[in-house]
Structures are given as structure tokens and as C-alpha cells.
Design a protein around this motif. Structure first.
Motif: not given
Length: 169
Positions: A24-27, A75-77, A150-153
Motif C-alpha cells: 500500500e505504501r509503495a502504490l 493510516a488505519a493500520a 475502500s474494501v482494503v481500507v
């Protein structure tokens, strides 16, 4: 992250998650880099030729949405979402944990709405063969990323709710 920043209290180590946020950070970084490149190219083209590159607006909006949702997931993680804790900090730890679970549950509901309504919007755009105004691309190609990310979040928020409910960082 340097140990000096950690010791000074200026930076905190992100909590461990079962699923790393590396992708996620890389993307998100890739989205930001692409956004910067095409925006810079548009500025240069306008300055030199007084003509705007038409594709940049569509792609910029798309990349901004992708970058925002990926950033929200990270940020959520890492428990880094912005919040006002003036009142919550004055509560006892058990009550504070309950309020945090309620707040994260509200975030989960909001991302659930984004999944539901974003999915319906994407389906309608596909069904009615809607095209983008600038380039004429199928609009659903841009919109499909909103419910998917949004599913990932939402999954990251569920992980955060579980960690808060257990009392782990």
C-alpha cells in the motif's frame, strides 16, 4: 526511521500488523510520483505553448483518489488517522477504549457506504457505457478503484478495531 527521532519523541514506530502495509505504501508513493510528473508536464506545456495537456486532469483526479484511499489504509493500520482527543484523553482507559472502538466502527460504516455506493456507481457506469468527458475512456475504469480500495481500507479498520478491543497497540 532513526533512533534519534524515536528517543526525542518526534516519531513513533508504527504498530505491528499481521499484514504488512508495504504494498500500500509503495502504490501510494507511485501514485504520488505519477501525479507529480503529469502535473509538472502540464505546467511546462502550458508555460511553453499556452496549451494544456487534456489527459492530465482525468488522470490527476484518478491518481489523487487512489493515493488518498491507499494513504487511508496505511493510516488505519498504523493508527495515524487524524482525530481530536481533547475529551477522550480525559477518560479512563476502559472508557477510552470503548470510544475508540465506536470511532473506528463509524469509520468502518463510512467505508462500507463507499464500497456499496461506489460499487453501484461503477456498475451503472459499466451498464450504461458511460465515457469520461475528456478522453472518452470508459468511466468505470476510474471509478472501480474507489470500492475496491475502500474494501482494503475497511479491512485495515477491522484489524484496528480488533487490536483496540484486545487492548494491543
Amino acid at each position: 526511521m532513526s533512533n534519534d527521532l524515536l528517543e526525542a519523541g518526534l516519531e513513533t514506530a508504527p504498530p505491528e500488523t499481521k499484514v504488512p502495509v508495504t504494498l500500500e505504501r509503495a502504490l501510494a508513493a507511485l501514485s504520488m510520483a505519477a501525479l507529480c510528473v503529469i502535473t509538472f508536464a502540464n505546467v511546462v506545456a502550458r508555460y511553453l505553448t499556452d496549451v494544456s495537456l487534456a489527459f492530465t486532469e482525468e488522470y490527476s483526479i484518478f491518481l489523487l483518489v487512489v493515493m488518498t484511499l491507499l494513504g487511508s489504509s496505511v493510516a488505519a493500520a498504523a493508527d495515524r488517522h487524524i482525530r481530536i482527543t481533547f475529551l477522550a484523553d480525559r477518560l479512563s482507559p476502559p472508557v477510552r477504549r470503548v470510544t475508540e472502538v465506536i470511532a473506528w466502527t463509524a469509520a468502518l460504516v463510512m467505508f462500507g457506504f463507499l464500497v456499496w455506493y461506489g460499487g453501484r456507481l461503477t456498475y451503472d457506469q459499466w451498464r450504461f457505457e458511460e465515457t469520461s468527458p475528456g478522453l472518452g475512456n470508459p468511466q468505470w475504469l476510474y471509478t472501480a478503484w474507489m470500492p475496491l480500495l475502500s474494501v482494503v481500507v475497511g479491512l485495515r479498520v477491522v484489524g484496528r478495531i480488533i487490536r483496540v478491543a484486545k487492548g494491543t497497540p
